[in-house]
Design a protein around this motif. Structure first.
Motif, PDB file in Angstrom:
ATOM      1  N   PRO A  18       1.321   7.919  10.019  1.00 64.86           N
ATOM      2  CA  PRO A  18       1.801   7.605  11.372  1.00 64.86           C
ATOM      3  C   PRO A  18       2.697   6.361  11.446  1.00 64.86           C
ATOM      4  CG  PRO A  18      -0.519   8.206  11.435  1.00 64.86           C
ATOM      5  CD  PRO A  18      -0.140   8.134   9.988  1.00 64.86           C
ATOM      6  N   LYS A  19       2.380   5.329  10.702  1.00 63.99           N
ATOM      7  CA  LYS A  19       3.192   4.110  10.753  1.00 63.99           C
ATOM      8  C   LYS A  19       4.552   4.307  10.084  1.00 63.99           C
ATOM      9  CE  LYS A  19      -0.042   0.283  11.399  1.00 63.99           C
ATOM     10  NZ  LYS A  19      -1.199   1.029  11.869  1.00 63.99           N
ATOM     11  N   VAL A  20       4.578   5.142   9.055  1.00 63.62           N
ATOM     12  CA  VAL A  20       5.855   5.432   8.395  1.00 63.62           C
ATOM     13  C   VAL A  20       6.734   6.254   9.334  1.00 63.62           C
ATOM     14  CG1 VAL A  20       6.965   6.485   6.398  1.00 63.62           C
ATOM     15  CG2 VAL A  20       4.778   5.304   6.128  1.00 63.62           C
ATOM     16  N   LYS A  21       6.136   7.243   9.968  1.00 63.42           N
ATOM     17  CA  LYS A  21       6.903   8.075  10.904  1.00 63.42           C
ATOM     18  C   LYS A  21       7.409   7.260  12.083  1.00 63.42           C
ATOM     19  CE  LYS A  21       5.283  12.285  11.695  1.00 63.42           C
ATOM     20  NZ  LYS A  21       4.338  13.382  11.988  1.00 63.42           N
ATOM     21  N   ALA A  22       6.637   6.241  12.474  1.00 58.95           N
ATOM     22  CA  ALA A  22       7.047   5.385  13.584  1.00 58.95           C
ATOM     23  C   ALA A  22       7.992   4.263  13.135  1.00 58.95           C
ATOM     24  CB  ALA A  22       5.813   4.784  14.252  1.00 58.95           C
ATOM     25  N   ARG A  23       8.319   4.236  11.845  1.00 59.24           N
ATOM     26  CA  ARG A  23       9.226   3.229  11.273  1.00 59.24           C
ATOM     27  C   ARG A  23       8.733   1.804  11.521  1.00 59.24           C
ATOM     28  NH1 ARG A  23      13.992   4.217   9.464  1.00 59.24           N
ATOM     29  NH2 ARG A  23      14.995   2.408  10.435  1.00 59.24           N
ATOM     30  N   VAL A  24       7.424   1.623  11.348  1.00 59.91           N
ATOM     31  CA  VAL A  24       6.838   0.288  11.464  1.00 59.91           C
ATOM     32  C   VAL A  24       7.246  -0.527  10.236  1.00 59.91           C
ATOM     33  CG1 VAL A  24       4.687  -1.031  11.594  1.00 59.91           C
ATOM     34  CG2 VAL A  24       4.903   1.149  12.815  1.00 59.91           C
ATOM     35  N   PRO A  25       7.759  -1.732  10.412  1.00 59.86           N
ATOM     36  CA  PRO A  25       8.171  -2.534   9.260  1.00 59.86           C
ATOM     37  C   PRO A  25       7.043  -2.739   8.257  1.00 59.86           C
ATOM     38  CG  PRO A  25       8.927  -3.552  11.297  1.00 59.86           C
ATOM     39  CD  PRO A  25       8.009  -2.424  11.690  1.00 59.86           C
ATOM     40  N   LEU A  26       7.415  -2.813   6.970  1.00 54.88           N
ATOM     41  CA  LEU A  26       6.499  -3.136   5.872  1.00 54.88           C
ATOM     42  C   LEU A  26       5.513  -2.016   5.558  1.00 54.88           C
ATOM     43  CD1 LEU A  26       5.845  -6.845   6.887  1.00 54.88           C
ATOM     44  CD2 LEU A  26       7.199  -6.093   4.941  1.00 54.88           C
ATOM     45  N   HIS A  27       5.827  -0.796   5.966  1.00 55.08           N
ATOM     46  CA  HIS A  27       4.989   0.361   5.657  1.00 55.08           C
ATOM     47  C   HIS A  27       5.855   1.465   5.046  1.00 55.08           C
ATOM     48  CE1 HIS A  27       2.422  -1.741   8.524  1.00 55.08           C
ATOM     49  NE2 HIS A  27       1.407  -1.046   8.068  1.00 55.08           N
ATOM     50  N   THR A  42       0.848  -1.196   0.000  1.00 57.36           N
ATOM     51  CA  THR A  42       0.000   0.000   0.000  1.00 57.36           C
ATOM     52  C   THR A  42       0.881   1.243   0.000  1.00 57.36           C
ATOM     53  OG1 THR A  42      -1.713  -1.189   1.214  1.00 57.36           O
ATOM     54  CG2 THR A  42      -1.816   1.224   1.241  1.00 57.36           C
ATOM     55  N   GLU A  43       0.603   2.155  -0.900  1.00 59.74           N
ATOM     56  CA  GLU A  43       1.397   3.370  -1.030  1.00 59.74           C
ATOM     57  C   GLU A  43       1.077   4.330   0.117  1.00 59.74           C
ATOM     58  OE1 GLU A  43       4.059   6.005  -3.283  1.00 59.74           O
ATOM     59  OE2 GLU A  43       3.709   3.853  -3.222  1.00 59.74           O
ATOM     60  N   LEU A  44       2.090   4.643   0.934  1.00 54.53           N
ATOM     61  CA  LEU A  44       1.914   5.510   2.093  1.00 54.53           C
ATOM     62  C   LEU A  44       2.886   6.680   2.026  1.00 54.53           C
ATOM     63  CD1 LEU A  44       1.682   2.796   4.911  1.00 54.53           C
ATOM     64  CD2 LEU A  44      -0.213   3.961   3.768  1.00 54.53           C
ATOM     65  N   SER A  45       2.418   7.846   2.448  1.00 51.78           N
ATOM     66  CA  SER A  45       3.269   9.040   2.435  1.00 51.78           C
ATOM     67  C   SER A  45       4.216   9.030   3.634  1.00 51.78           C
ATOM     68  CB  SER A  45       2.407  10.299   2.485  1.00 51.78           C
ATOM     69  OG  SER A  45       1.841  10.455   3.774  1.00 51.78           O
ATOM     70  N   ASP A  46       5.215   9.883   3.583  1.00 53.15           N
ATOM     71  CA  ASP A  46       6.169   9.995   4.691  1.00 53.15           C
ATOM     72  C   ASP A  46       5.504  10.484   5.979  1.00 53.15           C
ATOM     73  OD1 ASP A  46       8.232   9.165   3.072  1.00 53.15           O
ATOM     74  OD2 ASP A  46       8.871  11.201   2.539  1.00 53.15           O
ATOM     75  N   ASN A  47       4.327  11.117   5.842  1.00 52.84           N
ATOM     76  CA  ASN A  47       3.622  11.648   7.014  1.00 52.84           C
ATOM     77  C   ASN A  47       2.672  10.644   7.655  1.00 52.84           C
ATOM     78  OD1 ASN A  47       4.800  14.228   6.919  1.00 52.84           O
ATOM     79  ND2 ASN A  47       3.356  14.879   5.322  1.00 52.84           N
TER      80      ASN A  47
END
Length: 327
Positions: free
Chosen positions: A112-121, A105-110
């Motif tokens: 929450p999971k991307v900012k939290a460095r959750v794997p596979l996001h 799933t395409e997710l932006s840098d903003n």
């Protein structure tokens, strides 16, 4: 080796238009108990879109190694997106004879999971060439996500559950992973598998095959071929649906051996529980006492405790141990 004609073809259009859902559910139940695999027709995904996906994917794999490595997985960080060369992905500790690209799933840098460095996001890594691949991949993922929801409606009915059971519990925001795999030509006497025996991790895998073949399914203890059928997907259930159904719907081992004398492309789409969901058995469904002993890896999926994200991250870490160790 038996022929995959034993695996049924199920027209799921009634699950999309709501015309005769229970008849389809009955077919799905029989297929899940008998094989754990079934072909899907009437899915509504544009054949033109599928053809574009095949053509652009083939063009990508014809690029030089250096060009393909411009989107190598080590550039994707914890998102685990991008390209890997032949032999880099492991199944049961052995290198697969395939190369591929990982998407999700395409997710932006903003996010929450991307900012939290959750794997596979995170963001996908798309190549510069062919330039339209990104657009086609994202459209295809969106179309097959709808197919996944439709199939799960049929599976819910097949288990005598409310039709929206899965969406109301663990798939309102399904965890989506998509792969494009290229299997180079192998020698006919090769003892190296394109992909070794394994089961899938989540709820459903919805696989688009090209016209080459090579997929084999372990049905009732016997390996059978699952050849491509025009404009169908082949669907199989994964470990989490096995767990939820107490082993009534077993996640079926499968493997790939490409001895066709041609290059092979495949497009597995994984429709899985929400990353943060806790996957529990359905109601009072009993656990089949012999189910764990029948599993290819002897792993006990019925006693797994925790979030789905924990399970899938641990599994992917085994597939790419060198990449995981760098995270």
């Amino acid at each position: 080796m038996k022929n995959g004609s034993e695996i049924p073809v199920i027209n799921i259009s009634p699950l999309i238009d709501g015309s005769d859902e229970f008849a389809v559910a009955s077919q799905i139940r029989a297929a899940c108990i008998e094989h754990g695999f079934f072909y899907v027709s009437g899915h509504g995904v544009s054949e033109c879109l599928q053809e574009k996906l095949e053509l652009l994917s083939s063009a990508f794999f014809r690029l030089s190694v250096n060009e393909k490595m411009e989107i190598s997985m080590d550039k994707g960080g914890k998102a685990w997106r991008g390209y890997f060369p032949v032999g880099d992905e492991l199944t049961s500790g052995k290198p697969d004879q395939k190369e591929g690209i990982y998407f999700g799933t395409e997710l932006s840098d903003n996010h929450p999971k991307v900012k939290a460095r959750v794997p596979l996001h995170g963001k996908n890594l798309f190549p510069k060439k062919p330039r339209n691949l990104a657009d086609v991949v994202l459209k295809y993922m969106d179309a097959v996500t709808k197919v996944g929801h439709a199939i799960l409606r049929g599976i819910a009915l097949s288990l005598e559950l409310p039709i929206n059971y899965f969406e109301a519990t663990i798939t309102k925001n399904p965890f989506i992973l998509f792969r494009i795999f290229h299997y180079p030509i192998q020698e006919k006497n090769s003892n190296m598998w394109g992909v070794g025996e394994h089961t899938d991790y989540g709820l459903l895998t919805i696989l688009k095959q090209d016209n080459v073949g090579g997929l084999q399914v372990k049905s009732k203890g016997n390996w059978i071929d699952a050849p491509p059928i025009k404009n169908t997907f082949i669907c199989n259930i994964g470990d989490m649906l096995d767990r939820m159904s107490g082993g009534l719907y077993l996640s079926t081992p499968h493997r790939v051996l490409n001895t066709s004398g041609q290059d092979r492309l495949s497009f597995p789409f994984f429709f899985d529980p929400d990353f943060d969901s806790v996957v529990k058995p359905i109601g009072n469904m009993p656990i089949m006492s012999t189910a764990t002993s029948k599993r290819w890896d002897k792993e006990d999926v019925y006693n797994f405790d925790g979030k789905y994200g924990d399970y899938v991250a641990r599994k992917v870490a085994r597939v790419f141990p060198s990449l995981f160790n760098k995270m």
